[in-house]
Write a protein that holds these residues in place. Structure first.
Motif, PDB file in Angstrom:
ATOM      1  N   GLY A   8     -20.684  34.853  51.547  1.00  0.00           N
ATOM      2  CA  GLY A   8     -19.267  34.674  51.281  1.00  0.00           C
ATOM      3  C   GLY A   8     -18.953  33.289  50.765  1.00  0.00           C
ATOM      4  N   LEU A   9     -19.532  32.270  51.371  1.00  0.00           N
ATOM      5  CA  LEU A   9     -19.316  30.911  50.894  1.00  0.00           C
ATOM      6  C   LEU A   9     -19.854  30.743  49.472  1.00  0.00           C
ATOM      7  N   LEU A  10     -21.056  31.272  49.215  1.00  0.00           N
ATOM      8  CA  LEU A  10     -21.643  31.152  47.886  1.00  0.00           C
ATOM      9  C   LEU A  10     -20.747  31.796  46.836  1.00  0.00           C
ATOM     10  N   ASN A  14     -32.030  44.407  56.209  1.00  0.00           N
ATOM     11  CA  ASN A  14     -31.500  45.124  57.365  1.00  0.00           C
ATOM     12  C   ASN A  14     -30.268  45.932  56.981  1.00  0.00           C
ATOM     13  N   PRO A  15     -30.351  47.274  56.909  1.00  0.00           N
ATOM     14  CA  PRO A  15     -29.183  48.055  56.479  1.00  0.00           C
ATOM     15  C   PRO A  15     -28.011  47.975  57.438  1.00  0.00           C
ATOM     16  N   TRP A  16     -28.266  47.625  58.698  1.00  0.00           N
ATOM     17  CA  TRP A  16     -27.219  47.649  59.721  1.00  0.00           C
ATOM     18  C   TRP A  16     -26.245  46.478  59.605  1.00  0.00           C
ATOM     19  N   VAL A  17     -26.606  45.426  58.864  1.00  0.00           N
ATOM     20  CA  VAL A  17     -25.702  44.282  58.737  1.00  0.00           C
ATOM     21  C   VAL A  17     -24.854  44.337  57.466  1.00  0.00           C
ATOM     22  N   TRP A  18     -25.140  45.273  56.567  1.00  0.00           N
ATOM     23  CA  TRP A  18     -24.398  45.310  55.308  1.00  0.00           C
ATOM     24  C   TRP A  18     -22.905  45.573  55.478  1.00  0.00           C
ATOM     25  N   PRO A  19     -22.453  46.381  56.458  1.00  0.00           N
ATOM     26  CA  PRO A  19     -21.006  46.512  56.647  1.00  0.00           C
ATOM     27  C   PRO A  19     -20.323  45.181  56.946  1.00  0.00           C
ATOM     28  N   CYS A  20     -21.017  44.301  57.659  1.00  0.00           N
ATOM     29  CA  CYS A  20     -20.454  42.979  57.957  1.00  0.00           C
ATOM     30  C   CYS A  20     -20.377  42.142  56.688  1.00  0.00           C
ATOM     31  N   ILE A  32     -16.782  40.705  54.987  1.00  0.00           N
ATOM     32  CA  ILE A  32     -16.495  39.301  54.697  1.00  0.00           C
ATOM     33  C   ILE A  32     -16.014  39.141  53.255  1.00  0.00           C
ATOM     34  N   PHE A  33     -16.658  39.820  52.322  1.00  0.00           N
ATOM     35  CA  PHE A  33     -16.209  39.757  50.928  1.00  0.00           C
ATOM     36  C   PHE A  33     -14.805  40.346  50.787  1.00  0.00           C
ATOM     37  N   ASP A  34     -14.591  41.500  51.400  1.00  0.00           N
ATOM     38  CA  ASP A  34     -13.287  42.158  51.282  1.00  0.00           C
ATOM     39  C   ASP A  34     -12.181  41.310  51.900  1.00  0.00           C
ATOM     40  N   GLU A  35     -12.425  40.782  53.081  1.00  0.00           N
ATOM     41  CA  GLU A  35     -11.401  40.041  53.811  1.00  0.00           C
ATOM     42  C   GLU A  35     -11.022  38.751  53.101  1.00  0.00           C
ATOM     43  N   ASN A  36     -11.971  38.187  52.330  1.00  0.00           N
ATOM     44  CA  ASN A  36     -11.704  36.928  51.635  1.00  0.00           C
ATOM     45  C   ASN A  36     -11.389  37.125  50.155  1.00  0.00           C
TER      46      ASN A  36
END
Length: 250
Positions: free
Chosen positions: A69-71, A86-92, A96-100
């Motif tokens: 997100g910072l990048l 890790n497929p399980w972290v992609w929703p997070c 972050i992209f959507d929220e920002n």
């Protein structure tokens, strides 16, 4: 402070320099007294000073997306290529992209990056590999517990590509490569030989000395030697739980 865990997204101040809205389980990491809002400050400051619009940035080892997100906010009108096995972290990451209100990654790769490609079987039906934009697994529900614990079961399911193959597939030549790959730094750089020779990106590497030694029988010297042979000068930025280097083409 007791209500923080109930907040889905929270504006989080990172290193007293940048504010990014993070899911609460990530925001808490920066709120705890031992963290003090500081996260690899020398590495992040050097990347911030390097990345300018419209740079193309490859984020290898995106983890839960804080860094991605910072990048993306620093590249602005550029492009981020995000890689995370890790497929399980992609929703997070997607949250972050959507929220920002960040531009989604130009491409993503659910898998490892190394020195040569592999294509393992896929017994659980989760689509892994290369995607234009978000992978299918990014549309799930955020799991605050997702992380390294999940990866033990992923080792035999996750494909591997190379940086050179990703550059060829995306058509996006990186201005900046950044990687945090838990000991496989040498292999990632070995698989980026053409990219380093032709496109000459600035490279940020977090070197895990313990993992290099225990898992691969290598040392930070091997990484430094590879980059020296590729025509890069090394700058040691800092050492905390890993050693952070910046490599600039000569």
């Amino acid at each position: 402070m007791n209500d923080l865990a109930k907040v889905y997204h929270y504006p989080t101040r990172v290193n007293d320099a940048w504010t990014i809205r993070l899911p609460s389980h990530r925001a808490i990491q920066y709120m705890r007294p031992e963290g003090g809002g500081k996260w690899e400050p020398e590495r992040l400051a050097a990347m911030h000073d390097t990345i300018k619009p419209p740079d193309v940035v490859y984020d290898i080892g995106a983890e839960q997306g804080d860094m991605s997100g910072l990048l993306a906010s620093w590249a602005f009108s550029g492009a981020v290529v995000a890689i995370e096995p890790n497929p399980w972290v992609w929703p997070c990451i997607k949250a972050i992209f959507d929220e920002n209100d960040l531009t989604p990654p130009a491409a993503t790769y659910v898998g490892f990056v190394g020195s040569k490609p592999t294509t393992p079987t896929n017994p659980d039906g989760i689509r892994r590999g290369f995607f234009r934009g978000w992978p299918d697994c990014a549309t799930g529900v955020i799991d605050p517990a997702a992380g390294f614990a999940h990866m033990a079961q992923e080792q035999d399911r996750v494909p591997t590509t190379t940086v050179d193959a990703l550059v060829a597939k995306t058509g996006l030549a990186p201005n900046v490569l950044t990687m945090d790959v838990e000991g496989s730094e040498w292999f990632v750089l070995k698989g980026a030989a053409r990219t380093l020779a032709v496109h000459r990106p600035t490279v940020f590497v977090s070197v895990h000395e313990e993992f290099l030694r225990d898992f691969y029988g290598q040392s930070p010297t091997d990484v430094l030697h590879l980059m020296d042979k590729a025509g890069y000068d090394a700058t040691h930025l800092a050492t905390d739980h890993e050693a952070h280097y910046r490599f600039d083409p000569r």
